[in-house]
Motif scaffolding. Structure first.
Motif, PDB file in Angstrom:
ATOM      1  N   SER A   1      -9.495  -7.967  12.437  1.00 48.06           N
ATOM      2  CA  SER A   1      -9.600  -6.665  11.767  1.00 48.06           C
ATOM      3  C   SER A   1      -8.222  -6.474  10.536  1.00 48.06           C
ATOM      4  CB  SER A   1      -9.659  -5.632  12.830  1.00 48.06           C
ATOM      5  OG  SER A   1      -9.808  -4.555  12.000  1.00 48.06           O
ATOM      6  N   MET A   2      -8.819  -5.722   9.572  1.00 52.45           N
ATOM      7  CA  MET A   2      -7.453  -5.492   8.617  1.00 52.45           C
ATOM      8  C   MET A   2      -6.720  -4.459   9.241  1.00 52.45           C
ATOM      9  SD  MET A   2      -8.051  -7.477   6.001  1.00 52.45           S
ATOM     10  CE  MET A   2      -6.954  -6.603   4.875  1.00 52.45           C
TER      11      MET A   2
ATOM     12  N   LYS B   1      -9.057   4.622   7.775  1.00 52.44           N
ATOM     13  CA  LYS B   1      -7.614   3.834   7.755  1.00 52.44           C
ATOM     14  C   LYS B   1      -7.297   3.267   8.844  1.00 52.44           C
ATOM     15  CE  LYS B   1      -6.896   7.289   4.423  1.00 52.44           C
ATOM     16  NZ  LYS B   1      -6.598   6.738   2.945  1.00 52.44           N
ATOM     17  N   ASP B   2      -8.391   2.660   9.502  1.00 57.09           N
ATOM     18  CA  ASP B   2      -7.984   1.721  10.492  1.00 57.09           C
ATOM     19  C   ASP B   2      -8.794   0.238  10.314  1.00 57.09           C
ATOM     20  OD1 ASP B   2     -10.507   2.629  11.114  1.00 57.09           O
ATOM     21  OD2 ASP B   2     -10.189   2.869  13.148  1.00 57.09           O
ATOM     22  N   GLY B   3      -9.459  -0.001   9.044  1.00 52.82           N
ATOM     23  CA  GLY B   3     -10.245  -1.091   8.721  1.00 52.82           C
ATOM     24  C   GLY B   3     -11.554  -0.763   8.993  1.00 52.82           C
ATOM     25  N   THR B   4     -11.964   0.269   9.224  1.00 49.50           N
ATOM     26  CA  THR B   4     -13.271   0.756   9.357  1.00 49.50           C
ATOM     27  C   THR B   4     -13.751   1.594   8.369  1.00 49.50           C
ATOM     28  OG1 THR B   4     -12.952   2.238  10.921  1.00 49.50           O
ATOM     29  CG2 THR B   4     -13.461   0.008  11.880  1.00 49.50           C
TER      30      THR B   4
ATOM     31  N   SER C   1       0.988  -1.231  -0.025  1.00 50.08           N
ATOM     32  CA  SER C   1      -0.117  -0.052   0.051  1.00 50.08           C
ATOM     33  C   SER C   1       0.875   1.170   0.150  1.00 50.08           C
ATOM     34  CB  SER C   1      -0.861   0.025   1.299  1.00 50.08           C
ATOM     35  OG  SER C   1      -1.859  -1.065   1.371  1.00 50.08           O
ATOM     36  N   PRO C   2       1.096   1.721  -1.224  1.00 49.10           N
ATOM     37  CA  PRO C   2       2.323   2.953  -1.274  1.00 49.10           C
ATOM     38  C   PRO C   2       1.556   4.269  -0.638  1.00 49.10           C
ATOM     39  CG  PRO C   2       1.081   2.618  -3.256  1.00 49.10           C
ATOM     40  CD  PRO C   2       0.567   1.507  -2.651  1.00 49.10           C
ATOM     41  N   GLN C   3       0.442   4.475  -0.444  1.00 48.72           N
ATOM     42  CA  GLN C   3      -0.266   5.560   0.099  1.00 48.72           C
ATOM     43  C   GLN C   3      -0.499   5.602   1.575  1.00 48.72           C
ATOM     44  OE1 GLN C   3      -3.737   6.452  -2.210  1.00 48.72           O
ATOM     45  NE2 GLN C   3      -2.511   7.179  -3.934  1.00 48.72           N
ATOM     46  N   GLN C   4      -0.217   4.366   2.167  1.00 46.57           N
ATOM     47  CA  GLN C   4      -0.438   4.250   3.719  1.00 46.57           C
ATOM     48  C   GLN C   4       0.712   5.027   4.327  1.00 46.57           C
ATOM     49  OE1 GLN C   4      -1.435   0.333   5.088  1.00 46.57           O
ATOM     50  NE2 GLN C   4      -0.982   0.810   7.197  1.00 46.57           N
TER      51      GLN C   4
END
Length: 533
Positions: free
Chosen positions: A431-432, A461-464, A375-378
């Motif tokens: 959770s992701m 940005k936390d899986g939700t 994930s390059p934008q994370q």
């Protein structure tokens, strides 16, 4: 600002020692770079040799000034003024400043002769012991003496002949070397209309020098006087004009100095900023390279871990397969080749072994998967003080494990925002812990399927993911929630949108209020709600 000005007009006299070459920079043509030969003064006050000007390419211009032209020349001052008219005229460009020069009727040779430049050329030639100066009479031999009366430079032979003539016997002759300190040694300026006469008079009406023949001729009725009598008046006028011009020179010089200073400051600032950019970029590059190495190390660790798991599973399955094949082969051989007694004797061991092998649990699917993504934008925290991006994940969202949460999942009010939350999980139900998944939500009215309600999806940005929408009308709506083009668990689902609460216009019935436990949202028999207090 200083009031000191250099005098515009000077008188013939001796120059201080060492100043005779003060004008040496004004003795060479800007085109041929040689000493001036018949120099002509252009309207822009630049001086160029006549021959050099004649070699310039002329062009046609339209002169709308008529006789009131700025171009001054010795030839043109004797031409009568013409009424303004559109007439073609030949022009050239100054080779120094590119200013347009309108040529008079006589062409280049009708332009004003720069006698001051000619004087400077002669002064500079004197510095070389007369080298380059030739006799004014024979134009062949080098100059030795000068007649102060005739203002003529003469060779030895012509000097002797000059003294023999009655008219010039008593003329004063001086050696050329004795003139090195003089400020002016130029020839007398002769009248263009009467070449044998000097220009010693000045016509006030025509505003130009004239000779005595001109005074008795075309300037007969004009007010004329000797140049020595009018020089102060006209000189003072030029000095006043110079006095008004000089401040502009100083202002422009100061402006140019400021521009030069600003340019220097600009270059220094650019250099300093460039150094900052390089320092920042080099540090950022190092941070990115370090972060890259960490990601590659993490990726290699993941590869080793998954590969080891696969190798262990492979070894276990190979060992189980070998044990099963041994058991099968032995049992088949026993049943096909053994006697009844041999089978009965061996049965106990075979049954025990096969039973044990059949109870061994194993998976026919690989214990790990190849799900590795970048994930390059994370955001990935800070490295060397710089914010870096990019993270490696081994988890993959499983739409069947995703969960929908919220009070507005199945009910909403018209013209009021309804919302719910999507929790993305992987195949293991964990959770992701990150965002970036492809989430699509559609809210479609049952009666108007071609007019879906706009839904907003906010990635936390936390899986939700926070989903909101505002239905415009009451009715039944179908909500579709998809991740990676697959419905999540519980999707699609139905939402009933009711009308907004109506304010109670009258007295709220006590029985309704009490039976509801005192809730302000309790509905009255009239359909209204308890007013908020």
């Amino acid at each position: 600002m200083s009031e000191k000005r250099k005098p515009l007009l000077g008188f013939v006299g001796k120059l201080p020692s060492g100043t005779a070459r003060g004008n040496s920079g004004k003795t060479h043509c800007p085109l041929c770079m040689g000493l001036f030969k018949a120099p002509r003064l252009l309207p822009c006050l630049h001086t160029v040799c006549t021959t050099c000007l004649e070699q310039l390419e002329p062009f046609s211009v339209v002169d709308i000034r008529g006789g009131d032209s700025d171009t001054s020349s010795e030839g043109s001052i004797f031409q009568e003024l013409k009424p303004p008219s559109l007439q073609p005229q030949i022009g050239i460009l100054c080779p120094v400043c590119d200013a347009q020069v309108d040529l008079p009727m006589g062409g280049v040779k009708a332009l004003t002769i720069d006698h001051l430049a000619m004087n400077d050329v002669m002064l500079e030639s004197l510095q070389g012991e007369g080298q380059g100066l030739v006799c004014d009479l024979c134009s062949d031999r080098e100059v030795e003496k000068r007649c102060q009366t005739c203002k003529a430079n003469l060779c030895h032979f012509c000097c002797q002949a000059h003294r023999r003539q009655k008219k010039t016997t008593y003329h004063t002759m001086v050696d050329l070397k004795d003139l090195k300190g003089c400020s002016r040694i130029g020839k007398p300026i002769l009248c263009p209309a009467h070449p044998a006469e000097d220009l010693r008079l000045f016509c006030e009406l025509c505003d130009r020098p004239v000779c005595r023949d001109c005074v008795v001729g075309e300037h007969r009725e004009h007010p004329c006087d000797f140049t020595s009598n009018v020089i102060h008046k006209h000189g003072d006028a030029v000095r006043e004009l110079l006095k008004g011009t000089q401040p502009h020179v100083e202002v422009l010089e100061e402006a140019l100095a400021q521009i030069k200073g600003m340019n220097s400051a600009l270059q220094e600032q650019v250099g300093a900023v460039a150094a900052d950019v390089r320092t920042f970029s080099e540090g950022y590059v190092k941070a990115i390279e370090e972060h890259r190495d960490k990601l590659l190390k993490q990726l290699e660790d993941i590869r080793v871990q998954k590969e080891n798991s696969l190798q262990l599973q492979k070894a276990q399955l190979e060992q189980l397969l070998a044990d099963l094949r041994t058991g099968v082969e032995f049992t088949e051989h026993l049943l096909t080749s053994g006697s009844d007694l041999e089978i009965l004797i061996t049965k106990g061991v075979v049954v025990e072994r096969l039973t044990k092998l059949n109870k061994v649990e194993y998976s026919v699917h690989p214990g790990v998967n190849d799900k590795i993504c970048f994930s390059p934008q994370q955001k990935a925290g800070r490295c060397r003080g710089y914010e870096v991006y990019g993270a490696i994940h081994t988890k993959e969202v499983d739409p069947a494990k995703c969960v929908l949460q919220g009070e507005d999942l199945h009910r909403a009010r018209e013209k009021q925002t309804a919302s719910f939350t999507l929790l993305c999980k992987d195949a293991a139900g964990e959770s992701m812990g990150r965002g970036g998944d492809s989430v699509r939500v559609a809210v479609i009215p049952k009666d108007k399927k071609d007019s879906p309600v706009r839904a907003l999806v906010q990635d936390n940005k936390d899986g939700t993911y926070y989903v909101s929408y505002t239905p415009k009308e009451p009715g039944v709506y179908t909500v579709l929630v998809c991740v990676k083009e697959q419905h999540v668990r519980g999707s699609p689902f139905t939402v009933t949108v009711r009308k907004r609460h109506r304010p109670h216009a009258g007295v709220f019935h006590c029985c309704t209020f009490c039976s509801s436990g005192g809730q302000k949202t309790a509905r009255c028999a009239c359909g209204g709600t308890m007013p908020v207090r």
